[in-house]
Motif scaffolding. Structure first.
Motif, PDB file in Angstrom:
ATOM      1  N   GLY A 125       1.590   2.497  -5.345  1.00 43.37           N
ATOM      2  CA  GLY A 125       0.445   1.579  -5.156  1.00 43.37           C
ATOM      3  C   GLY A 125      -1.064   2.557  -4.858  1.00 43.37           C
ATOM      4  O   GLY A 125      -0.993   3.482  -4.939  1.00 43.37           O
ATOM      5  N   VAL A 126      -1.877   1.320  -4.414  1.00 45.45           N
ATOM      6  CA  VAL A 126      -3.253   2.225  -4.124  1.00 45.45           C
ATOM      7  C   VAL A 126      -3.664   1.464  -2.725  1.00 45.45           C
ATOM      8  O   VAL A 126      -3.229   0.052  -2.348  1.00 45.45           O
ATOM      9  CB  VAL A 126      -4.336   1.543  -5.119  1.00 45.45           C
ATOM     10  N   SER A 127      -4.306   2.498  -1.823  1.00 42.10           N
ATOM     11  CA  SER A 127      -4.687   1.683  -0.513  1.00 42.10           C
ATOM     12  C   SER A 127      -5.626   0.721  -0.718  1.00 42.10           C
ATOM     13  O   SER A 127      -6.271   0.530  -1.894  1.00 42.10           O
ATOM     14  CB  SER A 127      -5.500   2.868   0.393  1.00 42.10           C
ATOM     15  N   LYS A 128      -6.020  -0.177   0.273  1.00 38.20           N
ATOM     16  CA  LYS A 128      -6.920  -1.277   0.258  1.00 38.20           C
ATOM     17  C   LYS A 128      -8.259  -0.750  -0.049  1.00 38.20           C
ATOM     18  O   LYS A 128      -8.974  -1.532  -0.679  1.00 38.20           O
ATOM     19  CB  LYS A 128      -6.904  -1.982   1.442  1.00 38.20           C
ATOM     20  N   ASP A 129      -8.713   0.354   0.463  1.00 40.38           N
ATOM     21  CA  ASP A 129      -9.993   0.867   0.206  1.00 40.38           C
ATOM     22  C   ASP A 129     -10.210   1.584  -1.486  1.00 40.38           C
ATOM     23  O   ASP A 129     -11.400   1.793  -1.803  1.00 40.38           O
ATOM     24  CB  ASP A 129     -10.479   1.656   1.120  1.00 40.38           C
ATOM     25  N   GLY A 130      -9.024   1.552  -2.047  1.00 39.94           N
ATOM     26  CA  GLY A 130      -9.024   2.115  -3.208  1.00 39.94           C
ATOM     27  C   GLY A 130      -9.306   3.598  -3.426  1.00 39.94           C
ATOM     28  O   GLY A 130      -9.007   4.271  -4.530  1.00 39.94           O
ATOM     29  N   LYS A 131      -9.340   4.206  -2.230  1.00 43.13           N
ATOM     30  CA  LYS A 131      -9.462   5.669  -2.308  1.00 43.13           C
ATOM     31  C   LYS A 131      -8.321   6.538  -2.574  1.00 43.13           C
ATOM     32  O   LYS A 131      -8.276   7.697  -2.704  1.00 43.13           O
ATOM     33  CB  LYS A 131     -10.460   6.236  -1.066  1.00 43.13           C
ATOM     34  N   THR A 132      -7.027   5.822  -1.982  1.00 47.45           N
ATOM     35  CA  THR A 132      -5.679   6.641  -2.165  1.00 47.45           C
ATOM     36  C   THR A 132      -4.762   6.015  -2.993  1.00 47.45           C
ATOM     37  O   THR A 132      -4.675   4.664  -3.023  1.00 47.45           O
ATOM     38  CB  THR A 132      -5.181   6.716  -0.683  1.00 47.45           C
ATOM     39  N   THR A 133      -4.108   6.831  -3.854  1.00 46.01           N
ATOM     40  CA  THR A 133      -2.982   6.408  -4.720  1.00 46.01           C
ATOM     41  C   THR A 133      -1.557   7.008  -4.356  1.00 46.01           C
ATOM     42  O   THR A 133      -1.766   8.226  -3.893  1.00 46.01           O
ATOM     43  CB  THR A 133      -3.116   6.835  -6.250  1.00 46.01           C
ATOM     44  N   TRP A 134      -0.751   6.277  -4.098  1.00 41.92           N
ATOM     45  CA  TRP A 134       0.431   6.931  -3.403  1.00 41.92           C
ATOM     46  C   TRP A 134       1.649   6.570  -4.252  1.00 41.92           C
ATOM     47  O   TRP A 134       1.569   5.351  -4.982  1.00 41.92           O
ATOM     48  CB  TRP A 134       0.633   6.341  -2.121  1.00 41.92           C
ATOM     49  N   CYS A 135       2.654   7.334  -4.165  1.00 39.59           N
ATOM     50  CA  CYS A 135       4.053   6.915  -4.785  1.00 39.59           C
ATOM     51  C   CYS A 135       5.084   7.256  -3.807  1.00 39.59           C
ATOM     52  O   CYS A 135       4.880   7.986  -2.917  1.00 39.59           O
ATOM     53  CB  CYS A 135       4.371   7.234  -6.207  1.00 39.59           C
ATOM     54  N   VAL A 136       6.267   6.800  -3.872  1.00 38.71           N
ATOM     55  CA  VAL A 136       7.624   7.079  -3.178  1.00 38.71           C
ATOM     56  C   VAL A 136       8.501   7.276  -4.013  1.00 38.71           C
ATOM     57  O   VAL A 136       8.880   6.558  -5.034  1.00 38.71           O
ATOM     58  CB  VAL A 136       7.740   5.922  -2.087  1.00 38.71           C
ATOM     59  N   PHE A 137       9.280   8.413  -3.584  1.00 40.58           N
ATOM     60  CA  PHE A 137      10.625   8.876  -4.157  1.00 40.58           C
ATOM     61  C   PHE A 137      11.764   8.849  -3.365  1.00 40.58           C
ATOM     62  O   PHE A 137      11.620   8.981  -2.202  1.00 40.58           O
ATOM     63  CB  PHE A 137      10.522  10.436  -4.775  1.00 40.58           C
ATOM     64  N   ARG A 138      12.827   8.283  -3.623  1.00 36.99           N
ATOM     65  CA  ARG A 138      14.031   8.269  -2.906  1.00 36.99           C
ATOM     66  C   ARG A 138      14.651   9.535  -3.120  1.00 36.99           C
ATOM     67  O   ARG A 138      14.881  10.051  -4.212  1.00 36.99           O
ATOM     68  CB  ARG A 138      14.918   7.191  -3.331  1.00 36.99           C
ATOM     69  N   VAL A 139      14.998  10.202  -2.011  1.00 37.82           N
ATOM     70  CA  VAL A 139      15.717  11.521  -1.765  1.00 37.82           C
ATOM     71  C   VAL A 139      17.161  11.545  -1.208  1.00 37.82           C
ATOM     72  O   VAL A 139      17.108  11.226   0.119  1.00 37.82           O
ATOM     73  CB  VAL A 139      14.941  12.522  -1.133  1.00 37.82           C
ATOM     74  N   PRO A 140      18.302  11.439  -2.114  1.00 38.08           N
ATOM     75  CA  PRO A 140      19.486  10.965  -1.536  1.00 38.08           C
ATOM     76  C   PRO A 140      19.957  12.202  -0.848  1.00 38.08           C
ATOM     77  O   PRO A 140      19.761  13.472  -0.974  1.00 38.08           O
ATOM     78  CB  PRO A 140      20.391  10.741  -2.829  1.00 38.08           C
ATOM     79  N   GLY A 141      20.805  11.933   0.233  1.00 37.64           N
ATOM     80  CA  GLY A 141      21.815  12.873   0.736  1.00 37.64           C
ATOM     81  C   GLY A 141      20.914  14.270   1.689  1.00 37.64           C
ATOM     82  O   GLY A 141      21.408  15.338   1.672  1.00 37.64           O
ATOM     83  N   ARG A 142      19.541  13.567   2.365  1.00 42.35           N
ATOM     84  CA  ARG A 142      19.213  14.643   3.234  1.00 42.35           C
ATOM     85  C   ARG A 142      20.214  15.095   4.241  1.00 42.35           C
ATOM     86  O   ARG A 142      20.626  14.002   4.761  1.00 42.35           O
ATOM     87  CB  ARG A 142      17.924  14.134   3.657  1.00 42.35           C
ATOM     88  N   ARG A 143      20.355  16.248   4.614  1.00 40.90           N
ATOM     89  CA  ARG A 143      21.187  16.571   5.825  1.00 40.90           C
ATOM     90  C   ARG A 143      19.889  17.008   6.727  1.00 40.90           C
ATOM     91  O   ARG A 143      19.087  17.682   6.585  1.00 40.90           O
ATOM     92  CB  ARG A 143      21.970  17.722   5.373  1.00 40.90           C
ATOM     93  N   ALA A 144      20.569  16.996   8.158  1.00 37.40           N
ATOM     94  CA  ALA A 144      19.521  17.106   9.337  1.00 37.40           C
ATOM     95  C   ALA A 144      19.419  18.925   9.527  1.00 37.40           C
ATOM     96  O   ALA A 144      20.419  19.371   9.136  1.00 37.40           O
ATOM     97  CB  ALA A 144      19.996  16.692  10.392  1.00 37.40           C
TER      98      ALA A 144
END
Length: 144
Positions: A125-144
């Motif tokens: 997506g894009v931030s409300k002010d239009g200046k930031t474009t972002w994306c999210v990835f799922r990272v399965p199996g993270r260990r602490a």
């Protein structure tokens, strides 16, 4: 000589799990795209994010930073946060015109970057002010 005194160990508290993140700002120059890829790849290695997922994340960073260099104004900011099972990429530039998916012809040599991000990432997506474009990835199996 004074007698030995027992000293109780200091109380310890469990520290909260901190997120894994980095922020970097580049001068808007085509050379910063390769720097952004190298930086991201290095952190992904430290966080044990490897293989095809890591390559897809690096490709998304490359496309978003390229868009910021080509269409933005001013410096390019890259922020990557890795919390729990999610890795979020944010690329900021000074242009308030939001990035958007566009149809490109079969002969076009550019214009498919955001389409690639949309296909590879879980969401974008894009931030409300239009200046930031972002994306999210799922990272399965993270260990602490």
């Amino acid at each position: 000589m004074s007698p030995a005194t027992a000293v109780a160990p200091a109380a310890t508290k469990a520290l909260p799990q901190t997120s894994r993140a980095f922020d970097v700002v580049f001068t808007s120059d085509p050379a910063c795209v390769s720097q952004a890829r190298r930086t991201t790849r290095a952190f992904l290695g430290l966080w044990n994010v490897n293989g095809e997922l890591a390559e897809n994340i690096v490709l998304a960073v490359s496309e978003l930073v390229t868009n910021a260099v080509e269409h933005g104004t001013g410096d390019v900011g890259l922020r990557v946060r890795y919390d729990d099972d999610e890795l979020r990429i944010e690329v900021t530039d000074g242009n308030p015109t939001p990035a958007e998916l566009r149809a490109v012809g079969a002969e076009a040599v550019s214009g498919r970057g955001l389409f690639l991000v949309a296909v590879l990432a879980r969401k974008w997506g894009v931030s409300k002010d239009g200046k930031t474009t972002w994306c999210v990835f799922r990272v399965p199996g993270r260990r602490a």
